[in-house]
Design a protein around this motif. Sequence first.
Motif, short mmCIF file in Angstrom:
data_model
loop_
_atom_site.label_atom_id
_atom_site.label_comp_id
_atom_site.label_asym_id
_atom_site.label_seq_id
_atom_site.Cartn_x
_atom_site.Cartn_y
_atom_site.Cartn_z
N ASP A 70 0.83 -1.20 0.00
CA ASP A 70 0.00 0.00 0.00
C ASP A 70 0.87 1.26 0.00
O ASP A 70 0.51 2.27 0.58
N PRO A 73 2.51 4.68 -0.91
CA PRO A 73 2.17 5.85 -1.72
C PRO A 73 3.32 6.37 -2.58
O PRO A 73 3.13 7.15 -3.49
N GLN A 84 -0.59 -0.98 -11.50
CA GLN A 84 -2.06 -1.12 -11.44
C GLN A 84 -2.49 -1.58 -10.04
O GLN A 84 -3.47 -1.08 -9.48
N LEU A 85 -1.75 -2.53 -9.48
CA LEU A 85 -2.12 -3.05 -8.16
C LEU A 85 -1.85 -2.02 -7.05
O LEU A 85 -2.51 -2.04 -6.01
N ARG A 113 -2.27 1.14 -7.51
CA ARG A 113 -2.98 2.37 -7.88
C ARG A 113 -3.85 2.95 -6.75
O ARG A 113 -3.94 4.17 -6.61
N PRO A 114 -4.50 2.15 -5.91
CA PRO A 114 -5.30 2.76 -4.86
C PRO A 114 -4.50 3.66 -3.92
O PRO A 114 -5.05 4.58 -3.32
N THR A 115 -3.20 3.41 -3.78
CA THR A 115 -2.43 4.20 -2.80
C THR A 115 -1.33 5.04 -3.41
O THR A 115 -0.93 6.04 -2.81
N ARG A 119 0.84 7.74 -5.10
CA ARG A 119 0.63 9.13 -5.47
C ARG A 119 1.86 9.74 -6.15
O ARG A 119 1.75 10.73 -6.84
N TRP A 135 -3.06 6.69 -16.09
CA TRP A 135 -2.85 8.13 -16.02
C TRP A 135 -2.56 8.68 -17.42
O TRP A 135 -2.09 7.95 -18.30
N ASP A 156 -9.56 8.25 -15.09
CA ASP A 156 -10.89 7.95 -14.58
C ASP A 156 -11.33 8.96 -13.50
O ASP A 156 -12.28 8.71 -12.76
N GLY A 187 -9.66 9.75 -10.88
CA GLY A 187 -9.04 9.42 -9.58
C GLY A 187 -7.88 10.36 -9.29
O GLY A 187 -7.67 11.35 -10.00
#
Length: 262
Positions: A78, A80, A168-169, A171-173, A175, A197, A218, A220
């Motif tokens: 996770d 960033p 991609q994996l 991507r939620p965290t 930055r 992006w 998207d 995000g």
Amino acid sequence: MPIEAAPQSPADNPGDPRHPAEAAARARGLAALDRVVTGCRACPRLVEWREETARTKRRAYQDWEYWARPIPGFGPPDAPLVLVGLAPAAHGANRTGRIFTGDPSGDLLYAALYDLGLANRPESVRHGDGLELHGVRITDPVRCAPPDNKPSTAERDTCRPWITRELQLLRPTVRTVVALGGFAWQALLPVIADAGWQVPRPRPAFGHAARVDLPARDGGPDLRLYGCYHVSPRNTNTGRLTTDMLRSLLREAARSAGLSPR
Ligand code: SF4
């Protein structure tokens, strides 16, 4: 007698389940991706080199059983902040099995991360040495040690699905990404585009402390990309990259990723 065709490498056939494009896409998490990549043999020249290096060894490492396989990313799933290098060193990560571990480039990089409070130890010696990264993941666009540290364009492109899937994996965290060197920068731009992006045209140029903000397609969070001279002895011995320059850039990148470096 018909002449038998040479066995095809998976790199020749993107539909082959062993091809990185297929194998990486099947990984549902970073732990799976990190495991699967270590079995990749898609680039014949690099497979030969990583194994040959492990047979001949460097004199100082005669007692080592070299890893001699692809090197997965290292750091929390996770993170960033992501740092991207070039490829494993033949007697560094190709020996120890962990990225930037056991070579002068890694000595500088991990010491800087420790100074900033982003690693729990200043050294990276071997698997099992207790090293942990805080909020940072380190990876390479080419996962096998290349001769002369120079992967071919075809090898870079064959390996791309591994880092694309990794991003991609993450991507939620994630930055902020730091490209360590021009090779990483060039390799990353299509990866970043594939991972979601927008990359402007003309493509942004690499430079030390270059900075680009890339909007997500998207809606995000944006991704911020920094350039940093590679931490290689060639750059550090000539003063092109100093410890202060590295620390300062990593501090700024960590802050932009929402971390609180020292
Ligand atoms: S460089 Fe990448 S694609 Fe090529 S064999 Fe190593 S892991 Fe596989």
